[in-house]
Design a protein around this motif. Structure first.
Motif, short mmCIF file in Angstrom:
data_model
loop_
_atom_site.label_atom_id
_atom_site.label_comp_id
_atom_site.label_asym_id
_atom_site.label_seq_id
_atom_site.Cartn_x
_atom_site.Cartn_y
_atom_site.Cartn_z
N UNK A 1 0.83 -1.20 0.00
CA UNK A 1 0.00 0.00 0.00
C UNK A 1 0.87 1.25 0.00
N UNK A 2 1.97 1.20 0.72
CA UNK A 2 2.86 2.36 0.80
C UNK A 2 3.65 2.55 -0.48
N UNK A 3 3.89 1.49 -1.22
CA UNK A 3 4.66 1.54 -2.46
C UNK A 3 3.81 1.02 -3.60
N UNK A 4 2.90 1.88 -4.14
CA UNK A 4 1.95 1.39 -5.13
C UNK A 4 2.61 0.93 -6.43
N UNK A 5 3.79 1.45 -6.77
CA UNK A 5 4.43 1.04 -8.02
C UNK A 5 4.85 -0.43 -7.93
N UNK A 6 5.27 -0.86 -6.74
CA UNK A 6 5.71 -2.25 -6.60
C UNK A 6 4.55 -3.22 -6.75
N UNK A 7 3.34 -2.74 -6.53
CA UNK A 7 2.16 -3.60 -6.63
C UNK A 7 1.41 -3.35 -7.93
N UNK A 8 2.04 -2.66 -8.86
CA UNK A 8 1.38 -2.31 -10.11
C UNK A 8 0.84 -3.52 -10.87
N UNK A 9 1.59 -4.59 -11.06
CA UNK A 9 1.02 -5.72 -11.80
C UNK A 9 -0.19 -6.32 -11.11
N UNK A 10 -0.24 -6.29 -9.79
CA UNK A 10 -1.38 -6.84 -9.07
C UNK A 10 -2.61 -5.95 -9.15
N UNK A 11 -2.42 -4.66 -9.38
CA UNK A 11 -3.56 -3.74 -9.42
C UNK A 11 -4.11 -3.55 -10.82
N UNK A 12 -3.31 -3.70 -11.84
CA UNK A 12 -3.75 -3.46 -13.20
C UNK A 12 -4.44 -4.70 -13.74
N UNK A 13 -5.67 -4.52 -14.10
CA UNK A 13 -6.43 -5.60 -14.72
C UNK A 13 -6.60 -5.26 -16.20
N UNK A 14 -6.71 -6.26 -17.04
CA UNK A 14 -6.90 -5.95 -18.46
C UNK A 14 -8.29 -5.35 -18.68
N UNK A 15 -8.39 -4.06 -18.39
CA UNK A 15 -9.66 -3.36 -18.57
C UNK A 15 -9.36 -1.96 -19.05
N UNK A 16 -10.40 -1.24 -19.36
CA UNK A 16 -10.24 0.14 -19.83
C UNK A 16 -9.65 1.01 -18.73
N UNK A 17 -10.07 0.77 -17.48
CA UNK A 17 -9.54 1.57 -16.37
C UNK A 17 -8.05 1.32 -16.17
N UNK A 18 -7.64 0.06 -16.29
CA UNK A 18 -6.24 -0.27 -16.13
C UNK A 18 -5.38 0.35 -17.21
N UNK A 19 -5.84 0.33 -18.44
CA UNK A 19 -5.10 0.94 -19.55
C UNK A 19 -5.06 2.46 -19.41
N UNK A 20 -6.16 3.02 -18.94
CA UNK A 20 -6.19 4.47 -18.72
C UNK A 20 -5.17 4.86 -17.65
N UNK A 21 -5.11 4.06 -16.57
CA UNK A 21 -4.15 4.33 -15.49
C UNK A 21 -2.72 4.27 -16.01
N UNK A 22 -2.40 3.24 -16.78
CA UNK A 22 -1.05 3.12 -17.34
C UNK A 22 -0.72 4.29 -18.26
N UNK A 23 -1.68 4.70 -19.07
CA UNK A 23 -1.46 5.82 -19.98
C UNK A 23 -1.20 7.10 -19.20
N UNK A 24 -1.99 7.33 -18.13
CA UNK A 24 -1.79 8.53 -17.32
C UNK A 24 -0.42 8.53 -16.66
N UNK A 25 0.04 7.37 -16.20
CA UNK A 25 1.36 7.28 -15.57
C UNK A 25 2.45 7.58 -16.57
N UNK A 26 2.33 7.02 -17.77
CA UNK A 26 3.34 7.28 -18.80
C UNK A 26 3.34 8.74 -19.21
N UNK A 27 2.16 9.35 -19.27
CA UNK A 27 2.07 10.75 -19.63
C UNK A 27 2.74 11.63 -18.58
N UNK A 28 2.53 11.33 -17.30
CA UNK A 28 3.18 12.09 -16.23
C UNK A 28 4.69 11.95 -16.29
#
Length: 115
Positions: free
Chosen positions: A12-39
């Motif tokens: 919980x304290x290090x959300x990047x380390x848990x990224x594969x566990x949180x990202x599901x193959x869905x529109x929300x997951x892809x949107x999250x990845x895109x926003x992170x790459x954009x930042x």
């Protein structure tokens, strides 16, 4: 130390380390990845401007140092030779401080292209 008991707290304290566990193959997951790459891309785009600003800052620091050393050296030499009063020496010292501040203020008024 990381143990089984506090692994979830660490995740919980290090959300990047848990990224594969949180990202599901869905529109929300892809949107999250895109926003992170954009930042990250936006942050990387700022690096050349920050380098220019840091170099300009160091140039002004060197100018200020040379100015203060020069003015105070002249004041010390003239004071040691009894050619100026203590009041004039204090005025020279305060004038060098004002010049340093005025020279440093140039950084605030740099155009975005100079940064």
């Amino acid at each position: 130390m990381l143990t089984k008991e506090n692994t979830k707290d660490w995740m919980k304290a290090h959300p990047v380390s848990n990224l594969p566990g949180r990202i599901r193959p869905s529109a929300d997951g892809l949107k999250y990845l895109f926003e992170q790459r954009l930042e990250i891309a936006q942050a990387l785009a700022e690096i050349p401007g920050l380098r220019r600003l840091s170099r300009a800052t160091m140039n002004i620091v060197h100018q200020n140092f040379a100015t203060v050393i020069g003015i105070n050296t002249v004041g010390l030499i003239l004071g040691a030779a009894s050619n100026i009063s203590v009041m004039m020496s204090a005025l020279m010292h305060n004038a060098s401080t004002i010049l340093v501040v005025a020279n440093s203020l140039r950084l605030l008024f740099m155009s975005p292209k100079e940064r």
